[in-house]
Design a protein around this motif. Structure first.
Motif, mmCIF file in Angstrom:
data_model
loop_
_atom_site.group_PDB
_atom_site.id
_atom_site.type_symbol
_atom_site.label_atom_id
_atom_site.label_comp_id
_atom_site.label_asym_id
_atom_site.label_seq_id
_atom_site.Cartn_x
_atom_site.Cartn_y
_atom_site.Cartn_z
ATOM 1 N N GLY A 44 -15.906 28.176 -54.422
ATOM 2 C CA GLY A 44 -14.639 28.251 -55.138
ATOM 3 C C GLY A 44 -13.481 27.693 -54.333
ATOM 4 O O GLY A 44 -12.320 27.897 -54.675
ATOM 5 N N GLU A 45 -13.785 26.966 -53.272
ATOM 6 C CA GLU A 45 -12.747 26.457 -52.378
ATOM 7 C C GLU A 45 -12.736 24.944 -52.212
ATOM 8 O O GLU A 45 -11.927 24.429 -51.447
ATOM 9 C CB GLU A 45 -12.880 27.118 -50.995
ATOM 10 N N THR A 46 -13.611 24.220 -52.894
ATOM 11 C CA THR A 46 -13.625 22.766 -52.772
ATOM 12 C C THR A 46 -12.328 22.208 -53.355
ATOM 13 O O THR A 46 -12.062 22.365 -54.555
ATOM 14 C CB THR A 46 -14.842 22.158 -53.491
ATOM 15 N N GLN A 47 -11.503 21.612 -52.520
ATOM 16 C CA GLN A 47 -10.163 21.189 -52.928
ATOM 17 C C GLN A 47 -10.170 20.209 -54.109
ATOM 18 O O GLN A 47 -9.340 20.320 -55.012
ATOM 19 C CB GLN A 47 -9.400 20.584 -51.745
ATOM 20 N N GLU A 48 -11.104 19.275 -54.106
ATOM 21 C CA GLU A 48 -11.170 18.301 -55.199
ATOM 22 C C GLU A 48 -11.474 18.987 -56.535
ATOM 23 O O GLU A 48 -10.938 18.621 -57.579
ATOM 24 C CB GLU A 48 -12.223 17.228 -54.891
ATOM 25 N N THR A 49 -12.313 20.001 -56.496
ATOM 26 C CA THR A 49 -12.649 20.762 -57.702
ATOM 27 C C THR A 49 -11.425 21.554 -58.179
ATOM 28 O O THR A 49 -11.143 21.624 -59.382
ATOM 29 C CB THR A 49 -13.834 21.708 -57.426
#
Length: 118
Positions: A44-49
């Motif tokens: 839940g931390e992938t910046q692009e997502t």
């Protein structure tokens, strides 16, 4: 997971597509207040997502997220979150090998609930 989920939603007559690469240039034409984005992210931390989710929401879309934990950046911007709380497993301290079996279960459950309510 995204490709599998999109295929299953399509099998039940829902217009769907998958984005498996958060770096893929994405067109959000047609997103409105009746659009739902199901966003799957173990951390839940992938910046692009997160950037994609924020843009989707700014256009009026609703966000349903599936994550491993309930407390992360993606769940904060989601309208609803399903989390599965599985112990994170890493190989050589960098490769995340946490099982994704709960994601398949949750996708199947969501799809069948929506299909039965039509």
């Amino acid at each position: 997971m995204a490709k599998y989920g999109a295929r299953q939603f399509s099998n039940f007559g829902f217009n769907s597509k998958s984005i498996e690469d958060p770096f893929y240039p994405l067109s959000l034409k047609g997103v409105n207040n009746s659009s739902v984005g199901i966003i799957i992210s173990e951390s839940g931390e992938t910046q692009e997502t997160i950037v994609i989710a924020k843009k989707f929401k700014e256009l009026g879309g609703k966000i349903m997220s599936i994550t491993n934990t309930p407390f992360n950046s993606l769940t904060k911007i989601s309208n609803i979150n399903f989390h599965y709380d599985i112990k994170e497993e890493k190989l050589d301290s960098s490769l995340n090998i946490t099982t994704q079996a709960p994601v398949v279960f949750l996708l199947e459950l969501i799809i069948r609930k929506l299909a039965s309510s039509q």
